[in-house]
Design a protein around this motif. Structure first.
Motif, short mmCIF file in Angstrom:
data_model
loop_
_atom_site.label_atom_id
_atom_site.label_comp_id
_atom_site.label_asym_id
_atom_site.label_seq_id
_atom_site.Cartn_x
_atom_site.Cartn_y
_atom_site.Cartn_z
N ALA A 117 0.83 -1.21 0.00
CA ALA A 117 0.00 0.00 0.00
C ALA A 117 0.86 1.26 0.00
CB ALA A 117 -0.94 0.00 1.21
N ASP A 164 -0.56 1.17 9.30
CA ASP A 164 0.31 1.75 8.28
C ASP A 164 -0.19 3.12 7.85
OD1 ASP A 164 -1.33 1.74 5.79
OD2 ASP A 164 -1.32 -0.44 6.04
N GLY A 186 -4.49 3.50 1.97
CA GLY A 186 -5.84 3.30 2.49
C GLY A 186 -6.78 2.69 1.45
N ALA A 233 -12.14 -6.30 0.02
CA ALA A 233 -10.83 -6.86 0.39
C ALA A 233 -10.96 -8.21 1.08
CB ALA A 233 -10.09 -5.88 1.30
N ALA A 261 -10.07 -11.64 -4.08
CA ALA A 261 -10.24 -10.22 -4.34
C ALA A 261 -8.89 -9.55 -4.16
CB ALA A 261 -11.25 -9.61 -3.36
N THR A 262 -8.39 -8.97 -5.22
CA THR A 262 -7.09 -8.32 -5.15
C THR A 262 -7.06 -7.14 -6.09
OG1 THR A 262 -4.71 -8.57 -5.47
CG2 THR A 262 -6.12 -9.92 -6.87
N SER A 263 -6.31 -6.12 -5.72
CA SER A 263 -6.14 -4.98 -6.62
C SER A 263 -4.82 -5.11 -7.38
CB SER A 263 -6.14 -3.70 -5.79
OG SER A 263 -5.13 -3.80 -4.80
N LYS A 264 -4.10 -6.24 -7.14
CA LYS A 264 -2.72 -6.27 -7.59
C LYS A 264 -2.48 -6.93 -8.94
CE LYS A 264 -1.77 -5.84 -2.78
NZ LYS A 264 -1.37 -6.47 -1.53
N GLY A 271 1.83 -9.27 -2.43
CA GLY A 271 0.62 -10.09 -2.53
C GLY A 271 0.17 -10.17 -3.97
N PHE A 272 -0.67 -11.12 -4.27
CA PHE A 272 -1.29 -11.21 -5.59
C PHE A 272 -2.40 -12.24 -5.60
CE2 PHE A 272 2.39 -14.02 -5.59
CZ PHE A 272 1.87 -15.22 -6.04
N GLY A 287 -4.89 -12.55 -3.33
CA GLY A 287 -6.18 -12.06 -2.85
C GLY A 287 -6.87 -13.01 -1.91
N ALA A 295 -5.47 -13.65 1.45
CA ALA A 295 -5.03 -13.50 2.83
C ALA A 295 -6.13 -12.96 3.73
CB ALA A 295 -3.80 -12.59 2.88
N LEU A 296 -6.70 -11.83 3.34
CA LEU A 296 -7.68 -11.22 4.23
C LEU A 296 -8.91 -12.10 4.39
CD1 LEU A 296 -7.43 -7.43 3.34
CD2 LEU A 296 -6.38 -8.69 5.24
N THR A 316 -4.12 2.58 7.08
CA THR A 316 -4.94 1.43 7.42
C THR A 316 -4.47 0.80 8.71
OG1 THR A 316 -5.23 0.98 5.06
CG2 THR A 316 -5.72 -0.83 6.55
P1 ADP Z 1 -3.48 -9.58 -1.98
O1 ADP Z 1 -2.49 -8.91 -1.10
O2 ADP Z 1 -3.00 -10.88 -2.49
O3 ADP Z 1 -4.02 -8.69 -3.05
P2 ADP Z 1 -5.13 -9.61 0.39
O4 ADP Z 1 -6.26 -10.48 0.78
O5 ADP Z 1 -3.93 -9.61 1.25
O6 ADP Z 1 -4.73 -10.01 -1.09
O7 ADP Z 1 -5.65 -8.14 0.24
C1 ADP Z 1 -6.76 -7.85 -0.62
C2 ADP Z 1 -6.73 -6.41 -1.10
O8 ADP Z 1 -6.97 -5.54 -0.02
C3 ADP Z 1 -5.41 -5.96 -1.65
O9 ADP Z 1 -5.24 -6.29 -3.01
C4 ADP Z 1 -5.45 -4.46 -1.41
O10 ADP Z 1 -6.10 -3.81 -2.48
C5 ADP Z 1 -6.30 -4.33 -0.19
N1 ADP Z 1 -5.49 -4.09 1.02
C6 ADP Z 1 -5.12 -5.01 1.92
N2 ADP Z 1 -4.39 -4.46 2.92
C7 ADP Z 1 -4.27 -3.15 2.62
C8 ADP Z 1 -3.63 -2.03 3.27
N3 ADP Z 1 -2.95 -2.18 4.41
N4 ADP Z 1 -3.75 -0.82 2.68
C9 ADP Z 1 -4.44 -0.67 1.53
N5 ADP Z 1 -5.06 -1.68 0.88
C10 ADP Z 1 -4.99 -2.90 1.41
#
Ligand code: ADP
Ligand code: MG
Length: 648
Positions: free
Chosen positions: A39, A60, A64, A73, A78-81, A95-96, A98, A100-101, A144
């Motif tokens: 992030a 962090d 955000g 998330a 679900a990932t933005s990466k 990450g990639f 999606g 973990a959370l 965040t």
């Molecule tokens: P990944 O890291 O593989 O994309 P995660 O489940 O760890 O998957 O996170 C999902 C999404 O949540 C991330 O792709 C990101 O867009 C968002 N995200 C997670 N943690 C943060 C953070 N600390 N700050 C901003 N965005 C976050």
């Protein structure tokens, strides 16, 4: 008939996935900190209580999330990466996947507070075991904060499986250090049970290492710097005199990601060879940068293993870079550079006494009579072949002279063995083996001693072998020359040796002055237990194998103490792949893995004697033409062919 297949509800699927992603509090720490790095945070604070069992919080100041994203998330995948499969080959983020959370939220009480830059309000979410409990707007600063409480609250079995706080906290610190070392430009703080354990301000790499491992570290570091087209290597190694009994401070980072690689570890040890006291381990902090498409991170769910396109080149570059620095900073005595210490204990054959070969002579044997019917169809590495092994030990004669044959018949027999196994198993190599065709070398009847590679009548002094590019051994033969891949040849030699030990006769072992204790996961210990009897036959002596630790008091003769853990790590890696169906394939895999770990690698200088004993040992093998991994070990070039090329 009724249909019984249903899709699992998300919270169940997430809980199952969580088993893979989250093994212990440290796994959560890793995921949350990596998300904060992704992030774009410049400050990351980790707060844990009771080693993370009751609380893990990561705060962090990164970019955000919007309100919608903060809900998204927690969805699986679900990932933005990444958006396309192709993105996997150009990863710039930690990450990639999606997952973990979603996984963490399935097995803990999670609270998220997040706010984007410039937004008036942020989002405050509470999720318990995948269920959204509340969502509110809140006034927050940019960044965040994730709190993960009561990990595994809904999986008591997992919770009970956790180790003591000391052990779990050690794992947490390991993960924290790995990310902190990869990103010296980020300010990291770690607070445990209310006290500050680390406060690492933004700094350069050297300062970061010193901040993590203490002020005394500074004087111990030797900088490494090498840039090639394939890779750039940066970082530090510890001076050899500060090498430790335990192997704690060893770090590889590839494109800012911590990775484990037994192979690269071996390259480092190789560069240190001859400089370390027995039983000590050098520290290193090595940062490799490669084009994103030259590596594949996607091979392991927890992402500490990486696949490289050109592993052998990396090995050679890394080893050379370290050797160079150790020399330049006057750490290594100059002599060690002339004389490659890696080869001081080359092959087990060398320290054995010369034995007079007992060779059965079959005067009627005619190698040209094709034995189509009697060919062995199946390769059986257990079948003991007198000639081969005898020849093998013969080549270890103290004089260092090459293997010699006292009769034409034995010479031919070797040729026959070779052709036979080649034709039976590896059709495509048939031609090359035939080209070498020892049986066609014309022999005078009265020649009593024939050296395999010199050819019968040539002057010995003018036909020595030499090494090409520290990779091949080139040796003249009567009909031309043979070019041997040293690494593969050595693999073949060791492989047959180990198989022989495991199945026919136990190898001796060298006793260690102080038993060596290595730590593994329970699963890894189980794999080692399965291999215990075979390993013992190769010369390992285990005092105990239990829970998470292995105590070794003896090693095979040609395994240095510093190599023991590499050998076992590689074996574990190999065995993790897939289970062996029976004892045969397990033994085979063990022999292969040991041969792979212990064989000389490209880049190793071999002196003449070593080259010669390698050549001789190779051709004393039952299957000299192919490595245990089914790659050709040598090729031949005939003088005829060379001549043809000149007349074009
Ligand atoms: P990944 O890291 O593989 O994309 P995660 O489940 O760890 O998957 O996170 C999902 C999404 O949540 C991330 O792709 C990101 O867009 C968002 N995200 C997670 N943690 C943060 C953070 N600390 N700050 C901003 N965005 C976050
Ligand atoms: Mg992530």
């Amino acid at each position: 008939m009724s249909n019984v297949i249903r899709l699992l509800p998300d919270h169940v699927a997430n809980q199952i996935a969580a088993g893979e992603v989250v093994q212990r509090p440290a796994s959560v720490v890793k995921e949350l900190i990596e998300n904060a790095v992704d992030a774009g945070a410049t400050e990351i604070k980790l707060i844990v209580k009771e080693a993370g069992k009751t609380l893990i919080q990561v705060i962090d100041n990164g970019k955000g999330m919007s309100e919608i994203d903060s809900r998204m998330a927690f969805e699986r995948h679900a990932t933005s990466k990444i958006t396309m499969a192709e993105d996997l080959f150009a990863l710039r983020t930690k990450g990639f996947r999606g997952e973990a959370l979603a996984s963490i939220a399935a097995i803990a009480h999670v609270e998220l507070k997040t706010c984007e830059e410039g937004a008036d309000l942020g989002t405050h979410l509470v999720i318990d075991g995948s269920k959204l409990v509340s969502q509110e707007e809140a006034v927050l600063t940019k960044g965040t904060s994730f709190s993960v409480k009561n990990l595994f609250f809904n999986i008591p079995a997992r919770r009970n499986f956790l180790k003591s706080d000391t052990v779990e906290f050690r794992h947490v610190v390991d993960e924290f250090e790995r990310v902190a070392l990869a990103h010296p430009g980020i300010h990291f703080i770690l607070i445990h049970n209310g006290s500050e354990m680390f406060n690492l301000p933004e700094s350069n790499l050297r300062q970061r290492i010193v901040n993590v491992f203490g002020p005394k570290t500074n004087e111990k570091l030797v900088p490494i710097q090498e840039t090639t087209e394939i890779v750039s290597v940066e970082g530090f190694v510890g001076k050899p005199e500060f090498a430790k009994k335990s192997r704690g401070e060893q770090f590889f980072f590839v494109n800012d990601r911590f990775i484990k690689s037994a192979y690269l570890h071996h390259a480092v040890l190789n560069a240190f060879e001859g400089l370390l006291k027995e039983g000590t381990h050098p520290s290193y902090f090595l940062y490799l940068t490669l084009p994103a498409d030259a590596i594949d991170i996607n091979i392991h769910p927890t992402k500490t293993e990486v696949k490289f396109d050109d592993e052998q080149a990396l090995y050679a570059i890394l080893r050379a870079a370290i050797k160079h620095s150790l020399g330049q900073f006057n750490v290594a005595p100059v002599l060690d550079f002339q004389r490659d210490a890696t080869m001081d204990t080359p092959y087990e054959f060398l320290d054995k006494k010369a034995a007079t070969p007992t060779i059965e002579i079959d005067m009627n044997f005619n190698p040209f009579k094709e034995e189509a019917t009697s060919r062995k169809q199946d390769y059986n590495p257990f079948e003991h072949n007198q000639t081969s092994y005898v020849s093998g030990s013969r080549s270890s004669s103290d004089s260092g002279r090459g293997m010699t044959f006292s009769s034409k018949a034995s010479f031919e027999k070797l040729g026959r063995d070779q052709i036979e196994s080649t034709t039976s198993m590896y059709e495509d190599l048939r031609e090359s083996a035939k080209e070498l065709d020892f049986s066609k070398i014309e022999l005078e009847e009265d020649v009593k001693e024939i050296s395999l590679f010199d050819g019968a009548s040539e002057d010995l002094s003018t036909s020595k072998s030499f090494q090409l590019q520290r990779k091949y051994i080139v040796s003249p033969i009567k009909t031309g020359m043979v070019v041997i891949d040293q690494g593969r040849a050595h693999q073949r030699i060791l492989y047959e040796k180990f198989l022989e030990n495991i199945t026919i006769k136990q190898a001796p072992s060298q006793q260690l002055l102080f038993p060596l204790t290595l730590y593994y996961s329970a699963y890894e210990i189980q794999l080692l237990k399965d291999s215990e009897s075979a390993l013992k036959l190769t010369g390992f002596v285990f005092d105990s194998i239990e829970k998470e630790q292995l105590v070794i008091s003896g090693l095979p003769v040609h395994v240095a103490e510093s190599e023991a853990s590499i050998v076992l790590d590689e074996l574990i890696q190999e065995l993790q792949g897939s289970p062996s169906e029976d004892g045969f394939s397990l033994n085979d895999r063990i022999a292969k893995s040991l041969a792979h770990s212990l064989s000389v690698k490209t880049g190793t200088v071999l002196n003449e004697e070593e080259q010669e004993s390698m050549v001789n040992a190779l051709f004393a093998c039952k299957d000299p033409s192919i490595s245990p991994f089914l790659k050709p070990t040598f090729i031949t070039m005939k003088v005829d062919d060379i001549e043809k090329r000149f007349t074009l």
